[in-house]
Design an enzyme around this catalytic site. Structure first.
Site, short mmCIF file in Angstrom:
data_model
loop_
_atom_site.label_atom_id
_atom_site.label_comp_id
_atom_site.label_asym_id
_atom_site.label_seq_id
_atom_site.Cartn_x
_atom_site.Cartn_y
_atom_site.Cartn_z
N ASP A 135 -32.83 -17.94 17.79
CA ASP A 135 -32.75 -16.41 17.16
C ASP A 135 -31.52 -15.57 17.55
O ASP A 135 -31.19 -15.61 18.71
CB ASP A 135 -34.11 -15.46 17.32
CG ASP A 135 -34.29 -14.13 16.53
OD1 ASP A 135 -33.57 -14.65 15.34
OD2 ASP A 135 -34.82 -13.46 16.77
N TYR A 137 -28.73 -12.46 17.01
CA TYR A 137 -28.78 -10.60 17.21
C TYR A 137 -27.55 -10.34 16.60
O TYR A 137 -26.87 -9.66 17.26
CB TYR A 137 -28.86 -10.52 18.77
CG TYR A 137 -29.12 -9.01 19.02
CD1 TYR A 137 -30.19 -8.24 18.74
CD2 TYR A 137 -28.22 -8.44 20.20
CE1 TYR A 137 -30.45 -7.28 19.28
CE2 TYR A 137 -28.63 -7.22 20.60
CZ TYR A 137 -29.62 -6.47 20.19
OH TYR A 137 -29.86 -5.55 20.71
N HIS A 142 -28.42 -3.06 13.67
CA HIS A 142 -29.59 -3.23 14.66
C HIS A 142 -29.30 -3.09 16.11
O HIS A 142 -29.80 -2.48 16.92
CB HIS A 142 -30.29 -4.50 14.26
CG HIS A 142 -31.42 -4.79 15.39
ND1 HIS A 142 -32.61 -4.25 15.33
CD2 HIS A 142 -31.76 -5.68 16.11
CE1 HIS A 142 -33.43 -4.94 16.04
NE2 HIS A 142 -32.94 -5.78 16.96
N ARG A 151 -31.03 1.38 26.01
CA ARG A 151 -29.97 1.56 27.35
C ARG A 151 -29.38 2.96 27.49
O ARG A 151 -29.72 3.85 28.04
CB ARG A 151 -29.02 0.44 27.34
CG ARG A 151 -29.53 -0.94 27.78
CD ARG A 151 -28.48 -2.08 28.10
NE ARG A 151 -27.62 -2.02 26.97
CZ ARG A 151 -27.68 -2.49 26.00
NH1 ARG A 151 -28.75 -3.53 25.53
NH2 ARG A 151 -26.73 -2.33 24.81
N GLU A 208 -39.88 -8.05 12.53
CA GLU A 208 -38.65 -7.75 12.43
C GLU A 208 -38.18 -8.56 11.23
O GLU A 208 -38.53 -9.61 10.73
CB GLU A 208 -37.83 -8.53 13.73
CG GLU A 208 -37.94 -7.67 14.99
CD GLU A 208 -37.24 -8.11 16.13
OE1 GLU A 208 -36.75 -9.55 15.96
OE2 GLU A 208 -36.61 -7.54 17.04
N GLN A 249 -41.71 -6.30 25.50
CA GLN A 249 -40.39 -6.69 25.32
C GLN A 249 -39.57 -5.68 26.44
O GLN A 249 -38.65 -6.21 27.15
CB GLN A 249 -39.84 -6.32 24.21
CG GLN A 249 -38.24 -6.48 23.84
CD GLN A 249 -37.80 -6.42 22.61
OE1 GLN A 249 -38.69 -5.96 21.59
NE2 GLN A 249 -36.27 -6.71 22.19
N TYR A 253 -37.80 -8.11 29.59
CA TYR A 253 -36.38 -8.67 28.90
C TYR A 253 -35.26 -8.69 29.78
O TYR A 253 -34.43 -9.26 29.53
CB TYR A 253 -36.02 -8.00 27.68
CG TYR A 253 -35.08 -6.85 27.79
CD1 TYR A 253 -35.64 -5.67 28.16
CD2 TYR A 253 -33.76 -6.72 27.48
CE1 TYR A 253 -34.96 -4.44 28.36
CE2 TYR A 253 -33.08 -5.66 27.58
CZ TYR A 253 -33.32 -4.38 28.09
OH TYR A 253 -32.64 -3.57 28.05
CA CA Z 1 -35.66 -11.40 16.31
#
Ligand code: CA
Length: 427
Positions: A135, A137, A142, A151, A208, A249, A253
């Site tokens: 996957d 990013y 996004h 963050r 998503e 998550q 993460y």
């Molecule tokens: Ca994803």
């Protein structure tokens, strides 16, 4: 080999509704269970499913080098491994067989009874055995939104983001076709203000909005795929709902990235639309913000104009469309992703799947997740039935749709539609 299957003027003797995603110019590939409980590889024109295994046995693919059982399989992996020339020859032949001017099958009642199915007579299956799933990013909108929320708004994009199509290796064991319900996952979360984690059902289940491409066997261990060749190894695309548990998550993460928040389920649309069928919908991608290293530089149009939407349907109520986005917004395109994935010599096999990453557009109504649409739940979405959503509730059905359209021709993906059920309990 010319792409005669894409001829926009061709009509089929099979009925096709004006707004169908599946005109004779599409010819996607999928796997389905027939009314006789036989699994076969097939295609679809309008609302008619076509058994390619039976068509092949009846001799309709004569002259194309195919093994006898190539379509009598429960996955497309072997067909995909045959390569682009074969995919093209088969799509071109299917277009000829169903052309309004061609009476061969049209006038053969016996053959038609064997080969054609109504959609309610078949059950779509996972179209490929997915060996590896990656996957990415790759949407700048996004990544900026998530970086801002999770963050630091001043440094939303990490320093590597404009140089690397960032990705991670996911799990293929939980990739499922449209229609299979998903259970709310349980896991560890850190409640607001707490210093110790708790265990329980995720409270922030999200979708998503992604697309995923499926590859053919591309390279040997150690070999890289040059960016200009990358598309040769892309068979086609599906809609991809990468279910995510935001509270799990957030806690898990750091430092290695997504894990249990993502691998409990990902849902795909069952018909793989070939890259060949998408040829008329190429567009230029976004201009790079920073210069990119040479192996990621490309010429021409490598992005695709695919309209996307997400709807939420509460149980027993009408659906509400919550997002409208487009695949063309992706900052890193599929060629860049595949070139990057293999630049270190990592081999890619037939049936591998690569998710685009959440596809968010530039406006607030084009974001590809509830996390962004409701901004962490601070701005709930009003539903048509009067209720509100911050994330996805139990018994909500999430529906994603995608289509391309120009000059009156429409090529679509159908939909991926999945109900979220409460936490799994053993009966
Ligand atoms: Ca994803």
């Amino acid at each position: 080999m010319p792409l005669s299957a894409n001829n926009p003027d061709r009509e089929s003797w099979l009925h096709v509704d004006k707004h169908s995603d599946f005109p004779i110019q599409n010819i996607p590939f999928g796997v389905f269970l027939t009314r006789n409980d036989i699994i076969t590889i097939g295609t679809r024109i309008g609302d008619t499913a076509i058994d390619l295994g039976a068509l092949h046995q009846l001799g309709y693919f004569e002259g194309i080098p195919l093994t006898d059982d190539i379509f009598l399989q429960d996955t497309l992996n072997d067909f995909i491994a045959d390569g682009r020339q074969t995919w093209r020859a088969v799509r071109n032949r299917i277009a000829e067989i169903f052309d309004i001017e061609n009476n061969t099958l049209k006038d053969n009642l016996k053959h038609k009874e064997i080969v054609l199915f109504r959609l309610d007579e078949i059950e779509m299956q996972l179209p490929v055995e997915i060996g590896d799933y990656t996957d990415f990013y790759s949407s700048i909108e996004h990544a900026t939104n998530v970086g801002t929320m999770f963050r630091d708004p001043d440094n939303a994009l990490l320093p590597n983001w404009l140089h690397i199509p960032v990705g991670y290796h996911g799990r293929s064991s939980s990739i499922i076709p449209s229609g299979i319900p998903v259970h709310r996952p349980q896991g560890q979360t850190l409640p607001k203000g707490a210093t110790e984690p708790v265990f329980g059902p995720s409270k922030l289940v999200d979708f998503e909005l992604e697309m995923a491409f499926i590859t053919t066997a591309a390279n040997d261990l150690g070999e890289s795929i040059p960016i200009e060749e990358a598309e040769e190894y892309i068979f086609g695309l599906v809609l991809f709902n990468d279910w995510s548990a935001r509270d799990i998550q957030k806690w898990e993460y750091v430092p290695l990235g997504p894990f249990l928040a993502k691998n409990f389920a990902s849902s795909i649309s069952p018909w793989i639309v070939t890259l060949d069928a998408l040829e008329p919908y190429r567009v230029k991608g976004p201009k790079p913000v920073k210069p990119q290293l040479e192996y990621l530089q490309y010429k021409g149009k490598k992005s695709f104009d695919i309209n996307l939407e997400v709807a939420i349907q509460p149980k027993g109520a009408k659906e509400t469309v919550v997002s409208k986005s487009n695949f063309k917004y992706m900052y890193w395109n599929m060629s860049q992703q595949l070139a990057h994935h293999t630049v270190n010599g990592c081999p890619v096999n037939s049936g591998d799947m690569m998710g685009s990453g959440t596809i968010s557009g530039p406006t607030e109504d084009s974001y590809g997740s509830m996390l962004e649409l409701t901004w962490r739940g601070e701005k709930p979405i009003k539903m048509k039935d009067g209720t509100e959503r911050k994330f996805i509730n139990d018994y909500d059905t999430v529906i994603m749709r995608g289509y391309c359209e120009n000059d009156g021709t429409r090529i679509g993906f159908g939909e991926v539609k999945t109900e979220l059920l409460p936490v799994f309990t053993k009966k």
